[in-house]
Design a protein around this motif. Structure first.
Motif, PDB file in Angstrom:
ATOM      1  N   ILE A 220      26.273 -67.854  66.552  1.00  0.00           N
ATOM      2  CA  ILE A 220      27.021 -67.446  67.748  1.00  0.00           C
ATOM      3  C   ILE A 220      27.282 -65.940  67.705  1.00  0.00           C
ATOM      4  O   ILE A 220      27.136 -65.241  68.704  1.00  0.00           O
ATOM      5  N   GLY A 221      27.681 -65.453  66.515  1.00  0.00           N
ATOM      6  CA  GLY A 221      27.881 -64.018  66.366  1.00  0.00           C
ATOM      7  C   GLY A 221      26.608 -63.233  66.633  1.00  0.00           C
ATOM      8  O   GLY A 221      26.627 -62.178  67.266  1.00  0.00           O
ATOM      9  N   LEU A 222      25.492 -63.771  66.150  1.00  0.00           N
ATOM     10  CA  LEU A 222      24.203 -63.102  66.366  1.00  0.00           C
ATOM     11  C   LEU A 222      23.864 -63.054  67.854  1.00  0.00           C
ATOM     12  O   LEU A 222      23.385 -62.033  68.366  1.00  0.00           O
ATOM     13  N   LEU A 223      24.125 -64.153  68.567  1.00  0.00           N
ATOM     14  CA  LEU A 223      23.829 -64.192  70.001  1.00  0.00           C
ATOM     15  C   LEU A 223      24.657 -63.171  70.770  1.00  0.00           C
ATOM     16  O   LEU A 223      24.171 -62.549  71.719  1.00  0.00           O
ATOM     17  N   THR A 224      25.921 -62.964  70.354  1.00  0.00           N
ATOM     18  CA  THR A 224      26.757 -61.978  71.051  1.00  0.00           C
ATOM     19  C   THR A 224      26.252 -60.562  70.827  1.00  0.00           C
ATOM     20  O   THR A 224      26.456 -59.679  71.666  1.00  0.00           O
ATOM     21  N   MET A 225      25.591 -60.336  69.669  1.00  0.00           N
ATOM     22  CA  MET A 225      25.031 -59.018  69.399  1.00  0.00           C
ATOM     23  C   MET A 225      23.748 -58.793  70.192  1.00  0.00           C
ATOM     24  O   MET A 225      23.492 -57.700  70.696  1.00  0.00           O
ATOM     25  N   VAL A 226      22.943 -59.851  70.317  1.00  0.00           N
ATOM     26  CA  VAL A 226      21.669 -59.740  71.028  1.00  0.00           C
ATOM     27  C   VAL A 226      21.894 -59.656  72.540  1.00  0.00           C
ATOM     28  O   VAL A 226      21.187 -58.944  73.254  1.00  0.00           O
ATOM     29  N   PHE A 227      22.912 -60.392  73.014  1.00  0.00           N
ATOM     30  CA  PHE A 227      23.212 -60.420  74.453  1.00  0.00           C
ATOM     31  C   PHE A 227      24.654 -59.985  74.691  1.00  0.00           C
ATOM     32  O   PHE A 227      25.514 -60.795  75.061  1.00  0.00           O
ATOM     33  N   PRO A 228      24.965 -58.706  74.457  1.00  0.00           N
ATOM     34  CA  PRO A 228      26.362 -58.246  74.541  1.00  0.00           C
ATOM     35  C   PRO A 228      26.997 -58.449  75.913  1.00  0.00           C
ATOM     36  O   PRO A 228      28.194 -58.672  76.015  1.00  0.00           O
ATOM     37  N   SER A 229      26.193 -58.396  76.983  1.00  0.00           N
ATOM     38  CA  SER A 229      26.753 -58.560  78.329  1.00  0.00           C
ATOM     39  C   SER A 229      27.268 -59.976  78.562  1.00  0.00           C
ATOM     40  O   SER A 229      28.074 -60.212  79.465  1.00  0.00           O
ATOM     41  N   PHE A 230      26.771 -60.928  77.772  1.00  0.00           N
ATOM     42  CA  PHE A 230      27.177 -62.320  77.925  1.00  0.00           C
ATOM     43  C   PHE A 230      28.052 -62.786  76.760  1.00  0.00           C
ATOM     44  O   PHE A 230      28.248 -63.981  76.567  1.00  0.00           O
ATOM     45  N   SER A 231      28.568 -61.847  75.966  1.00  0.00           N
ATOM     46  CA  SER A 231      29.287 -62.212  74.744  1.00  0.00           C
ATOM     47  C   SER A 231      30.527 -63.051  75.036  1.00  0.00           C
ATOM     48  O   SER A 231      30.804 -64.040  74.344  1.00  0.00           O
ATOM     49  N   SER A 232      31.312 -62.681  76.071  1.00  0.00           N
ATOM     50  CA  SER A 232      32.505 -63.459  76.407  1.00  0.00           C
ATOM     51  C   SER A 232      32.132 -64.881  76.802  1.00  0.00           C
ATOM     52  O   SER A 232      32.767 -65.859  76.382  1.00  0.00           O
ATOM     53  N   PHE A 233      31.089 -65.009  77.623  1.00  0.00           N
ATOM     54  CA  PHE A 233      30.631 -66.337  78.067  1.00  0.00           C
ATOM     55  C   PHE A 233      30.181 -67.177  76.868  1.00  0.00           C
ATOM     56  O   PHE A 233      30.558 -68.346  76.738  1.00  0.00           O
ATOM     57  N   ILE A 234      29.396 -66.563  75.972  1.00  0.00           N
ATOM     58  CA  ILE A 234      28.888 -67.279  74.793  1.00  0.00           C
ATOM     59  C   ILE A 234      30.036 -67.767  73.922  1.00  0.00           C
ATOM     60  O   ILE A 234      30.075 -68.920  73.486  1.00  0.00           O
ATOM     61  N   LEU A 235      31.002 -66.893  73.684  1.00  0.00           N
ATOM     62  CA  LEU A 235      32.125 -67.254  72.822  1.00  0.00           C
ATOM     63  C   LEU A 235      33.011 -68.324  73.447  1.00  0.00           C
ATOM     64  O   LEU A 235      33.461 -69.258  72.771  1.00  0.00           O
ATOM     65  N   ASN A 236      33.256 -68.209  74.748  1.00  0.00           N
ATOM     66  CA  ASN A 236      34.149 -69.162  75.395  1.00  0.00           C
ATOM     67  C   ASN A 236      33.522 -70.557  75.503  1.00  0.00           C
ATOM     68  O   ASN A 236      34.214 -71.566  75.338  1.00  0.00           O
TER      69      ASN A 236
END
Length: 460
Positions: free
Chosen positions: A140-156
């Motif tokens: 999940i952390g890796l995905l937020t780094m790869v797709f920073p614009s969607f980081s809030s969506f990914i985490l939530n």
């Protein structure tokens, strides 16, 4: 680019652009947003500027006697381990010490972390509330780094899937909020200003435990919490709200607990790995007296070698990791050098990579204390080749507001340990020639720990 974004063009990049995670909405979410790490724009600028007097050198230097007292208590704990003839993991030894320093200097009370250790409620709360990305799987952390614009969506979305992990984080988070609330209320009572009191989230189990545990505690005079309660907004001239004060106090734990403990653990590792360096550091610390009466500047002048050991340790193992790398969001479109950065874009600097880049450091994989020792003949050859190539505490307007007290604490602690013990690696855990493997969490974490032996020095 690092220099321009954190210097000349800082006005375009003053926000960190970190994702705000939904921990339950309402007041809890607002508390999360009010932390210095997440505030942006004028709100961040006003709060940061208003807090500056609380963290002035002359204010922080007053805590040297208390830091020294706690460091001596840590040495006594290590002495017990030494006498048992066993090795220990360095980080779990350092963490209660750094938590008690925060308790005494920032919160103005004794957290008793050195006494209770793993059973300390405040240590457990910090452990859970600072898990990277809410303790969610590393992917999940890796995905937020790869797709920073969607980081809030990914985490939530991930937080909805792994509810139990998020609940654990939330309980740690709210416990610290409760502790801060109880202590602020007691300060307001002393000042006859209880009309400013506003409860946090009554009914929340973590919050209520925190309040109950510190309901009768009175913060010491000179502690940061008292100064924060009396601080005023530099624009409006009004006192800060309880929400703002509690959020700042939470940030102080986040910034000063794990990072300083990690710096100490890695510094001890390097001293143990390089006996010649340790011997030089010991000779410098050996004759040091009245350490509790020395300011940060005085101690830095008396301990240039130990200070350089700490600095080179932070270059090798920077507190800021790729997961929480220096992040900046463009408030509006800007040209940084020849690069056009559109409004809303996020820029991320990998501090670890910068610290190990051959363009900025000669032999970057080697541990060379002289890189940070101007009096050494090797200094010019090995020093950082650029001002912004060394970023252990960030840079520019977002540089860590409490970095001086962290370094002051580290110098005192290492000096007292070296005066008492010879530190060596446990060869069964760290075979000769092996490299220390690290994991990237909120701070750089040694995979499997740092296992050390402490042998008491023969005095006289």
């Amino acid at each position: 680019m690092v220099r321009l974004i954190n210097g000349r063009d800082f006005a375009h990049f003053h926000d960190r652009g970190l994702p705000v995670i939904n921990l339950g909405g309402g007041k809890l979410q607002e508390f999360f947003r009010r932390q210095l790490l997440f505030l942006g724009g004028k709100d961040w600028e006003i709060l940061r500027s208003s807090l500056q007097p609380v963290f002035q050198p002359k204010v922080l230097d007053r805590h040297a006697p208390e830091i020294t007292r706690l460091a001596r208590a840590l040495v006594e704990k290590i002495e017990t381990i030494s006498q048992a003839g066993i090795s220990c993991d360095a980080y779990p030894q350092m963490a209660p010490f750094t938590m008690d320093v925060i308790g005494s200097t920032i919160f103005g009370v004794n957290f008793h972390a050195l006494e209770k250790r793993e059973s300390s409620d405040i240590v457990l709360a910090a452990k859970y509330s600072f898990l990277p990305h809410l303790g969610l799987p590393p992917i999940i952390g890796l995905l937020t780094m790869v797709f920073p614009s969607f980081s809030s969506f990914i985490l939530n979305v991930s937080a909805l899937i792994w509810k139990d992990r998020v609940s654990q984080v939330r309980n740690g988070f709210t416990y610290i909020w409760g502790v801060a609330t109880a202590l602020i209320r007691n300060v307001l009572g002393d000042l006859n200003q209880l009309d400013r009191y506003a409860p946090g989230i009554p009914g929340n189990s973590g919050y209520e435990r925190g309040v109950a545990g510190y309901d009768d505690e009175k913060p010491q005079a000179g502690s940061a919490i008292r100064n924060l309660v009396e601080a005023k907004n530099i624009i409006t001239g009004e006192h800060f709200s309880m929400l703002d004060i509690t959020a700042v106090l939470y940030t102080m734990i986040a910034a000063g607990y794990e990072t300083t403990a990690t710096i100490l653990a890695f510094s001890l590792y390097n001293l143990a790995r390089y006996p010649d360096i340790q011997q030089t550091a010991y000779q410098e610390a050996q004759g040091l007296q009245n350490i509790d009466a020395m300011t940060y500047d005085e101690l830095s002048q008396r301990l240039p070698y130990i200070s350089a050991v700490i600095s080179e340790t932070m270059r090798h193992y920077p507190p800021v990791t790729p997961i929480v790398a220096l992040k900046r969001a463009a408030a509006r479109g800007a040209h940084v050098g020849s690069i056009a950065i559109p409004e809303g874009a996020r820029v991320q600097f990998n501090v670890y990579q910068i610290h190990h880049d051959e363009r900025w450091y000669k032999n970057p994989t080697e541990f060379v204390v002289e890189r940070f020792l101007p009096s050494s003949p090797k200094y010019e050859e090995f020093k950082p080749k650029h001002k912004y190539a060394y970023l252990p505490f960030g840079a520019g307007g977002h540089k860590c507001i409490g970095y001086r007290i962290a370094l002051h604490e580290a110098m005192i602690c290492l000096s007292l340990i070296l005066q008492k013990f010879i530190v060596s690696l446990d060869q069964s855990m760290h075979p000769k020639g092996s490299e220390l493997r690290c994991l990237s969490a909120l701070t750089l974490v040694p995979d499997g720990g740092i296992w050390l032996k402490f042998e008491e020095r023969m005095m006289g």
